[in-house]
Write a protein that holds these residues in place. Structure first.
Motif, PDB file in Angstrom:
ATOM      1  N   THR A   1       4.554  10.872   1.278  1.00  0.00           N
ATOM      2  CA  THR A   1       3.963   9.548   1.070  1.00  0.00           C
ATOM      3  C   THR A   1       4.736   8.514   1.878  1.00  0.00           C
ATOM      4  OG1 THR A   1       5.349   9.138  -0.871  1.00  0.00           O
ATOM      5  CG2 THR A   1       3.190  10.143  -1.251  1.00  0.00           C
TER       6      THR A   1
ATOM      7  N   LYS B   1       3.615  17.831   2.786  1.00  0.00           N
ATOM      8  CA  LYS B   1       2.963  16.557   2.519  1.00  0.00           C
ATOM      9  C   LYS B   1       3.994  15.540   2.083  1.00  0.00           C
ATOM     10  CE  LYS B   1      -1.610  18.239   1.189  1.00  0.00           C
ATOM     11  NZ  LYS B   1      -2.656  18.200   0.136  1.00  0.00           N
TER      12      LYS B   1
ATOM     13  N   GLU C   1      -4.274  10.865   4.526  1.00  0.00           N
ATOM     14  CA  GLU C   1      -5.338  11.441   3.697  1.00  0.00           C
ATOM     15  C   GLU C   1      -5.911  10.431   2.711  1.00  0.00           C
ATOM     16  OE1 GLU C   1      -3.601  14.858   1.856  1.00  0.00           O
ATOM     17  OE2 GLU C   1      -3.674  16.081   3.697  1.00  0.00           O
ATOM     18  N   SER C   2      -5.112   9.471   2.287  1.00  0.00           N
ATOM     19  CA  SER C   2      -5.614   8.455   1.347  1.00  0.00           C
ATOM     20  C   SER C   2      -4.745   7.202   1.414  1.00  0.00           C
ATOM     21  CB  SER C   2      -5.638   8.989  -0.093  1.00  0.00           C
ATOM     22  OG  SER C   2      -4.316   9.241  -0.538  1.00  0.00           O
ATOM     23  N   CYS C   3      -5.308   6.078   0.914  1.00  0.00           N
ATOM     24  CA  CYS C   3      -4.593   4.805   0.889  1.00  0.00           C
ATOM     25  C   CYS C   3      -4.822   4.154  -0.477  1.00  0.00           C
ATOM     26  CB  CYS C   3      -5.093   3.884   1.999  1.00  0.00           C
ATOM     27  SG  CYS C   3      -4.348   2.237   1.993  1.00  0.00           S
ATOM     28  N   THR C   4      -3.734   3.679  -1.052  1.00  0.00           N
ATOM     29  CA  THR C   4      -3.821   3.031  -2.361  1.00  0.00           C
ATOM     30  C   THR C   4      -3.112   1.674  -2.294  1.00  0.00           C
ATOM     31  OG1 THR C   4      -3.785   5.183  -3.472  1.00  0.00           O
ATOM     32  CG2 THR C   4      -3.288   3.247  -4.812  1.00  0.00           C
TER      33      THR C   4
ATOM     34  N   LEU D   1       0.476   5.364   1.288  1.00  0.00           N
ATOM     35  CA  LEU D   1      -0.342   6.334   2.031  1.00  0.00           C
ATOM     36  C   LEU D   1       0.083   7.755   1.704  1.00  0.00           C
ATOM     37  CD1 LEU D   1      -0.255   4.587   5.550  1.00  0.00           C
ATOM     38  CD2 LEU D   1      -2.000   4.343   3.758  1.00  0.00           C
ATOM     39  N   GLU D   2      -0.902   8.621   1.555  1.00  0.00           N
ATOM     40  CA  GLU D   2      -0.639  10.057   1.393  1.00  0.00           C
ATOM     41  C   GLU D   2      -0.788  10.705   2.771  1.00  0.00           C
ATOM     42  OE1 GLU D   2       0.269  11.600  -1.352  1.00  0.00           O
ATOM     43  OE2 GLU D   2       0.078   9.877  -2.705  1.00  0.00           O
TER      44      GLU D   2
ATOM     45  N   CYS E   1      -6.787  -0.973   3.469  1.00  0.00           N
ATOM     46  CA  CYS E   1      -6.956   0.487   3.297  1.00  0.00           C
ATOM     47  C   CYS E   1      -8.121   1.023   4.131  1.00  0.00           C
ATOM     48  CB  CYS E   1      -7.181   0.796   1.811  1.00  0.00           C
ATOM     49  SG  CYS E   1      -5.634   0.808   0.867  1.00  0.00           S
ATOM     50  N   ARG E   2      -8.952   0.120   4.694  1.00  0.00           N
ATOM     51  CA  ARG E   2     -10.005   0.606   5.579  1.00  0.00           C
ATOM     52  C   ARG E   2      -9.457   0.873   6.980  1.00  0.00           C
ATOM     53  NH1 ARG E   2     -12.745  -3.612   5.704  1.00  0.00           N
ATOM     54  NH2 ARG E   2     -12.390  -4.308   7.844  1.00  0.00           N
TER      55      ARG E   2
ATOM     56  N   TYR F   1       0.845  -1.209   0.000  1.00  0.00           N
ATOM     57  CA  TYR F   1       0.000   0.000   0.000  1.00  0.00           C
ATOM     58  C   TYR F   1       0.886   1.267   0.000  1.00  0.00           C
ATOM     59  CZ  TYR F   1       1.142  -0.146   5.010  1.00  0.00           C
ATOM     60  OH  TYR F   1       1.821  -0.208   6.207  1.00  0.00           O
TER      61      TYR F   1
ATOM     62  N   PRO G   1      -6.112   4.291   7.662  1.00  0.00           N
ATOM     63  CA  PRO G   1      -6.424   5.691   7.966  1.00  0.00           C
ATOM     64  C   PRO G   1      -7.006   5.881   9.365  1.00  0.00           C
ATOM     65  CG  PRO G   1      -7.161   5.141   5.753  1.00  0.00           C
ATOM     66  CD  PRO G   1      -6.784   3.850   6.434  1.00  0.00           C
TER      67      PRO G   1
END
Length: 214
Positions: A204, A202, A163-166, A154-155, A181-182, A152, A185
């Motif tokens: 990653t 910011k 702020e986000s997960c990919t 993360l931002e 990803c749930r 994964y 965060p």
């Protein structure tokens, strides 16, 4: 009147008697009374004040005579004369840059030194594996016996929050990918990234989580 005549006759008789006897009496004519002289001493006039040659008297015209100008010896050949002070009557004069002529190169002030920082990325406050527990294992994956590794990214905001997960690498099981990803965060915490000035920016963060049945 008769008395006066008698006095004159008497005087005449004395004169005749004297002449006949050869003796002439001396009659002193009375002198007038001497005139009294009153002595009045007169004080001598005060001496004229002698003024000091260095202090002019009031009302005199003061004439200032400048001191003779002292000439400095000529500098040696090849030595610049701009640094040699010149003498005037009362002051030293150091020559400076002339007001006219070709100006010299402009001097650019150096910037103030700044503290250099090494840019850093977001740093997790604790190991990411500690953010998961066996209770987080998806029940459907547990019934099916699904296991796998999820990659994964993360931002992370400048405040350190996710702020986000990919998902960058799938485990092959959608339930495990979604659970990764749930949960991140909600439980992840970071120190934000910093640039070369030390400011928060910011960034990653990338890692992997291994899902394995107990």
């Amino acid at each position: 009147m008769a008395a006066a005549t008698a006095i004159q006759v008497g005087i005449a008789a004395l004169v005749i008697t004297g002449l006949s006897s050869g003796y002439v009496p001396f009659v002193e004519t009375p002198k007038p009374n001497p005139t009294a002289v009153i002595y009045d001493p007169v004080e001598p006039p005060p001496p004229e004040p002698t003024a000091s040659p260095d202090v002019p008297k009031t009302g005199d015209t003061v004439i200032f005579t400048p001191k003779p100008r002292t000439e400095l010896p000529a500098p040696a050949t090849g030595v610049p004369t701009t640094d040699v002070p010149q003498l005037t009557d009362d002051w030293f004069v150091v020559p400076g840059t002339p007001a006219s002529g070709t100006p010299g190169p402009a001097v650019t002030p150096r910037p103030s030194p700044t503290v250099a920082y090494t840019p850093t990325g977001p740093v997790p406050s604790s190991p990411p594996a500690s953010w998961f527990s066996t209770a987080d294992y998806p029940s459907i994956s547990a019934r099916r016996g699904e296991e796998g590794t999820v990659g994964y990214r993360l931002e992370i905001g400048a405040n350190g929050r996710i702020e986000s997960c990919t998902v960058t690498r799938s485990s092959g099981h959608s339930a495990l990918d979604r659970a990764t990803c749930r949960l991140l965060p909600r439980r992840g915490a970071f120190s934000p990234a910093r640039d070369d000035t030390g400011a928060r920016v910011k960034g990653t963060f990338s890692a992997e989580i291994v899902w394995r049945l107990p």
